[in-house]
Design a protein around this motif. Structure first.
Motif, PDB file in Angstrom:
ATOM      1  N   LYS A  58       0.842  -1.181   0.000  1.00 28.53           N
ATOM      2  CA  LYS A  58       0.000   0.000   0.000  1.00 28.53           C
ATOM      3  C   LYS A  58       0.883   1.238   0.000  1.00 28.53           C
ATOM      4  CE  LYS A  58      -3.777  -2.114   2.550  1.00 28.53           C
ATOM      5  NZ  LYS A  58      -4.575  -2.045   3.777  1.00 28.53           N
ATOM      6  N   LYS A  59       0.408   2.246  -0.709  1.00 26.10           N
ATOM      7  CA  LYS A  59       1.164   3.495  -0.725  1.00 26.10           C
ATOM      8  C   LYS A  59       1.013   4.169   0.626  1.00 26.10           C
ATOM      9  CE  LYS A  59       0.751   4.351  -5.637  1.00 26.10           C
ATOM     10  NZ  LYS A  59       0.247   5.261  -6.676  1.00 26.10           N
ATOM     11  N   ARG A  60       2.138   4.556   1.179  1.00 28.76           N
ATOM     12  CA  ARG A  60       2.098   5.236   2.459  1.00 28.76           C
ATOM     13  C   ARG A  60       2.049   6.728   2.233  1.00 28.76           C
ATOM     14  NH1 ARG A  60       6.674   2.503   6.104  1.00 28.76           N
ATOM     15  NH2 ARG A  60       7.601   4.480   5.546  1.00 28.76           N
ATOM     16  N   ARG A  61       1.269   7.381   3.056  1.00 25.28           N
ATOM     17  CA  ARG A  61       1.212   8.833   2.956  1.00 25.28           C
ATOM     18  C   ARG A  61       2.485   9.418   3.537  1.00 25.28           C
ATOM     19  NH1 ARG A  61      -4.055  11.126   5.533  1.00 25.28           N
ATOM     20  NH2 ARG A  61      -3.193  10.030   7.306  1.00 25.28           N
ATOM     21  N   ALA A  62       2.867  10.529   2.963  1.00 21.84           N
ATOM     22  CA  ALA A  62       4.074  11.179   3.447  1.00 21.84           C
ATOM     23  C   ALA A  62       3.830  11.723   4.846  1.00 21.84           C
ATOM     24  CB  ALA A  62       4.475  12.306   2.504  1.00 21.84           C
ATOM     25  N   ARG A  63       4.828  11.586   5.677  1.00 24.85           N
ATOM     26  CA  ARG A  63       4.707  12.105   7.030  1.00 24.85           C
ATOM     27  C   ARG A  63       4.811  13.619   7.012  1.00 24.85           C
ATOM     28  NH1 ARG A  63       8.912   9.460  10.852  1.00 24.85           N
ATOM     29  NH2 ARG A  63      10.262  10.235   9.228  1.00 24.85           N
ATOM     30  N   ARG A  64       4.183  14.225   7.983  1.00 21.46           N
ATOM     31  CA  ARG A  64       4.325  15.666   8.100  1.00 21.46           C
ATOM     32  C   ARG A  64       5.732  15.960   8.601  1.00 21.46           C
ATOM     33  NH1 ARG A  64      -0.046  18.068  11.742  1.00 21.46           N
ATOM     34  NH2 ARG A  64       0.855  19.976  10.940  1.00 21.46           N
TER      35      ARG A  64
END
Length: 83
Positions: A58-64
């Motif tokens: 799964k594509k991980r969202r970029a961390r803030r």
């Protein structure tokens, strides 16, 4: 470790498929069993392919970014606009 188990399982499926293939080619089985043996060979080969197939991640969202990074970006933008 999980990949090694999948490879072992796939090789077992392939060995069984080869044994079925040799059994079918040898002529020891009746003609009525030719099609079921071929279907079993096909099923075992497909099973080995699916066990070796890599799962899609799964594509991980970029961390803030950390607050320090935001401050550094602001300083960099201020420096560029000051020029």
């Amino acid at each position: 470790m999980k990949q090694v188990k999948a490879q072992n399982l796939a090789s077992i499926f392939l060995y069984i498929a080869v044994i079925f293939h040799l059994l079918g080619m040898s002529g020891w089985t009746s003609a009525k069993l030719a099609q079921p043996i071929e279907l079993a060979i096909l099923a075992l080969m497909l099973l080995s392919i699916f066990t070796l197939r890599k799962k899609k991640r799964k594509k991980r969202r970029a961390r803030r970014p950390a607050p320090e990074v935001a401050v550094m970006l602001e300083h960099a933008e201020e420096g560029e606009s000051g020029k």
